[in-house]
Design a protein around this motif. Structure first.
Motif, PDB file in Angstrom:
ATOM      1  N   ALA A 230       0.930  -1.113  -0.154  1.00  0.00           N
ATOM      2  CA  ALA A 230       0.046  -0.014   0.108  1.00  0.00           C
ATOM      3  C   ALA A 230       0.796   1.348  -0.177  1.00  0.00           C
ATOM      4  N   VAL A 231       0.483   2.442  -0.321  1.00  0.00           N
ATOM      5  CA  VAL A 231       1.162   3.760  -0.241  1.00  0.00           C
ATOM      6  C   VAL A 231       1.646   3.701   1.035  1.00  0.00           C
ATOM      7  N   GLN A 232       2.789   4.424   1.336  1.00  0.00           N
ATOM      8  CA  GLN A 232       3.488   4.611   2.565  1.00  0.00           C
ATOM      9  C   GLN A 232       3.266   6.345   2.953  1.00  0.00           C
ATOM     10  N   SER A 233       3.686   6.742   4.148  1.00  0.00           N
ATOM     11  CA  SER A 233       3.481   8.012   4.653  1.00  0.00           C
ATOM     12  C   SER A 233       4.666   9.082   3.674  1.00  0.00           C
ATOM     13  N   VAL A 234       3.901   9.887   3.371  1.00  0.00           N
ATOM     14  CA  VAL A 234       4.990  11.139   2.700  1.00  0.00           C
ATOM     15  C   VAL A 234       6.388  11.320   3.248  1.00  0.00           C
ATOM     16  N   THR A 235       6.397  10.919   4.718  1.00  0.00           N
ATOM     17  CA  THR A 235       8.044  10.894   5.152  1.00  0.00           C
ATOM     18  C   THR A 235       8.491   9.861   5.270  1.00  0.00           C
ATOM     19  N   SER A 236       8.143   8.677   4.436  1.00  0.00           N
ATOM     20  CA  SER A 236       8.889   7.297   4.375  1.00  0.00           C
ATOM     21  C   SER A 236       9.904   7.569   3.455  1.00  0.00           C
ATOM     22  N   ARG A 237      10.805   6.469   3.540  1.00  0.00           N
ATOM     23  CA  ARG A 237      11.954   6.163   2.639  1.00  0.00           C
ATOM     24  C   ARG A 237      12.751   7.537   2.400  1.00  0.00           C
ATOM     25  N   ALA A 238      13.053   8.239   3.724  1.00  0.00           N
ATOM     26  CA  ALA A 238      13.818   9.565   3.641  1.00  0.00           C
ATOM     27  C   ALA A 238      15.294   9.171   3.136  1.00  0.00           C
ATOM     28  N   GLU A 239      15.683   7.984   3.260  1.00  0.00           N
ATOM     29  CA  GLU A 239      17.021   7.889   2.684  1.00  0.00           C
ATOM     30  C   GLU A 239      17.208   7.906   1.203  1.00  0.00           C
ATOM     31  N   GLY A 240      15.920   7.854   0.598  1.00  0.00           N
ATOM     32  CA  GLY A 240      15.848   8.095  -0.736  1.00  0.00           C
ATOM     33  C   GLY A 240      15.606   9.657  -1.229  1.00  0.00           C
ATOM     34  N   ALA A 241      15.687  10.460  -0.418  1.00  0.00           N
ATOM     35  CA  ALA A 241      15.382  11.613  -0.857  1.00  0.00           C
ATOM     36  C   ALA A 241      16.541  12.460  -1.395  1.00  0.00           C
ATOM     37  N   THR A 242      16.515  13.415  -2.242  1.00  0.00           N
ATOM     38  CA  THR A 242      17.379  14.132  -3.156  1.00  0.00           C
ATOM     39  C   THR A 242      18.299  15.073  -1.959  1.00  0.00           C
ATOM     40  N   ASP A 243      19.172  15.577  -2.714  1.00  0.00           N
ATOM     41  CA  ASP A 243      20.185  16.436  -2.105  1.00  0.00           C
ATOM     42  C   ASP A 243      19.492  17.542  -1.425  1.00  0.00           C
ATOM     43  N   ASP A 244      18.184  17.943  -2.093  1.00  0.00           N
ATOM     44  CA  ASP A 244      17.502  19.157  -1.648  1.00  0.00           C
ATOM     45  C   ASP A 244      16.471  18.589  -0.488  1.00  0.00           C
ATOM     46  N   GLY A 245      16.485  17.429  -0.319  1.00  0.00           N
ATOM     47  CA  GLY A 245      15.537  16.871   0.852  1.00  0.00           C
ATOM     48  C   GLY A 245      14.121  16.739   0.143  1.00  0.00           C
ATOM     49  N   ILE A 246      14.114  16.364  -1.053  1.00  0.00           N
ATOM     50  CA  ILE A 246      12.714  16.152  -1.748  1.00  0.00           C
ATOM     51  C   ILE A 246      12.247  14.557  -1.513  1.00  0.00           C
ATOM     52  N   ASN A 247      11.424  14.055  -1.006  1.00  0.00           N
ATOM     53  CA  ASN A 247      11.137  12.856  -0.746  1.00  0.00           C
ATOM     54  C   ASN A 247      10.147  12.035  -1.948  1.00  0.00           C
ATOM     55  N   ASN A 248      10.365  10.708  -1.924  1.00  0.00           N
ATOM     56  CA  ASN A 248       9.563   9.794  -2.818  1.00  0.00           C
ATOM     57  C   ASN A 248       9.519  10.433  -4.201  1.00  0.00           C
ATOM     58  N   LEU A 249      10.276  10.842  -4.919  1.00  0.00           N
ATOM     59  CA  LEU A 249      10.241  11.177  -6.202  1.00  0.00           C
ATOM     60  C   LEU A 249      10.452   9.731  -7.186  1.00  0.00           C
ATOM     61  N   SER A 250      10.690   8.779  -6.627  1.00  0.00           N
ATOM     62  CA  SER A 250      10.703   7.402  -7.109  1.00  0.00           C
ATOM     63  C   SER A 250       9.974   6.555  -6.308  1.00  0.00           C
ATOM     64  N   GLY A 251       8.876   5.905  -6.681  1.00  0.00           N
ATOM     65  CA  GLY A 251       8.080   5.135  -6.067  1.00  0.00           C
ATOM     66  C   GLY A 251       6.867   5.634  -5.348  1.00  0.00           C
ATOM     67  N   ASN A 252       6.099   5.073  -4.217  1.00  0.00           N
ATOM     68  CA  ASN A 252       5.080   5.220  -3.402  1.00  0.00           C
ATOM     69  C   ASN A 252       3.683   5.749  -4.408  1.00  0.00           C
ATOM     70  N   VAL A 253       3.711   6.982  -4.794  1.00  0.00           N
ATOM     71  CA  VAL A 253       2.595   7.210  -5.770  1.00  0.00           C
ATOM     72  C   VAL A 253       3.312   7.994  -6.992  1.00  0.00           C
ATOM     73  N   ALA A 254       2.759   7.772  -7.960  1.00  0.00           N
ATOM     74  CA  ALA A 254       3.354   8.910  -9.232  1.00  0.00           C
ATOM     75  C   ALA A 254       2.695  10.151  -9.094  1.00  0.00           C
ATOM     76  N   GLU A 255       3.605  11.104  -9.808  1.00  0.00           N
ATOM     77  CA  GLU A 255       2.967  12.407  -9.653  1.00  0.00           C
ATOM     78  C   GLU A 255       2.738  13.125 -11.129  1.00  0.00           C
ATOM     79  N   TRP A 256       1.982  13.892 -11.014  1.00  0.00           N
ATOM     80  CA  TRP A 256       1.544  14.671 -12.337  1.00  0.00           C
ATOM     81  C   TRP A 256       2.476  15.573 -12.643  1.00  0.00           C
ATOM     82  N   ALA A 257       2.864  15.777 -14.037  1.00  0.00           N
ATOM     83  CA  ALA A 257       3.537  17.198 -14.269  1.00  0.00           C
ATOM     84  C   ALA A 257       2.650  17.777 -15.164  1.00  0.00           C
ATOM     85  N   HIS A 258       2.903  19.239 -15.604  1.00  0.00           N
ATOM     86  CA  HIS A 258       2.159  20.237 -16.080  1.00  0.00           C
ATOM     87  C   HIS A 258       1.898  19.598 -17.604  1.00  0.00           C
TER      88      HIS A 258
END
Length: 208
Positions: free
Chosen positions: A148-176
């Motif tokens: 199932a989907v996980q909390s938006v704070t999950s997988r902090a180890e996978g964050a970018t250098d800017d601290g952005i979480n879950n850009l890969s996995g969990n739920v997909a994101e819409w772009a413009h």
């Protein structure tokens, strides 16, 4: 910050970053210059979207599969789902949510810059080893990291250098952007074609 980065995947690869064959959606590579922009560090939560439904969009943006219930006061997250990322949101509703929140959907180029960084990392967390369950909730041959989907704070180890979480996995994101193959020419602040059939989705989910 404003920067120039290499967007896309080399078109001479037999297997790209997102699996056999899928890399063709991200070719050819090109140099893209972007003005400074901001991206939320976490995905939109069920709590935030329920507030949007209550004070702005209502039934037009509500999908019965969302973990949200109606009440006399509007819309409320189902117990225990408050900090999960909202899902079952169509592009139009995502666009309206961003406007209501004083924001906007990122362009596909902005999304990729946030995930890849100025130095074009192969993955948001930086190394070349691909997804692991400690950095991204995803599926793989033989199973998946979570059911199932996980909390938006999950997988902090996978964050970018800017601290952005879950850009890969969990739920997909819409772009413009409307979906289209990448152009071969270098670009500045590209926003995709003027029209199309499909909108761009990035990042994958726990099911992919």
């Amino acid at each position: 910050p404003a920067s120039t980065f290499t967007m896309g995947t080399p078109n001479d690869l037999m297997v790209g970053r997102y699996g056999d064959g899928w890399y063709v959606n991200q070719t050819p590579t090109r140099s893209v210059r972007l003005s400074a922009f901001a991206l939320d560090r976490r995905e939109v939560t069920v709590r935030q979207f329920a507030r949007f439904l209550s004070y702005a969009c209502g039934t037009i943006c509500f999908d019965g599969r969302m973990p949200i219930e109606t009440s006399g006061d509007g819309y409320l997250p189902k117990e225990g789902t408050e900090d999960l990322p909202i899902s079952w949101v169509d592009w139009r509703s995502a666009h309206w949510y961003c406007q209501w929140a004083g924001k906007r959907l990122p362009t596909e180029a902005e999304w990729e810059r946030a995930a890849a960084g100025e130095n074009t990392r192969p993955w948001p967390w930086g190394d070349a080893y691909g997804p692991r369950c400690t950095v991204a909730s995803h599926s793989f041959d033989g199973g998946r990291c979570a059911h199932a989907v996980q909390s938006v704070t999950s997988r902090a180890e996978g964050a970018t250098d800017d601290g952005i979480n879950n850009l890969s996995g969990n739920v997909a994101e819409w772009a413009h952007d409307w979906y289209a193959p990448y152009g071969a020419e270098d670009a500045e602040n590209p926003k995709g074609p003027e029209n199309g059939v499909h909108r761009v989705v990035r990042g994958g989910s726990f099911l992919t």
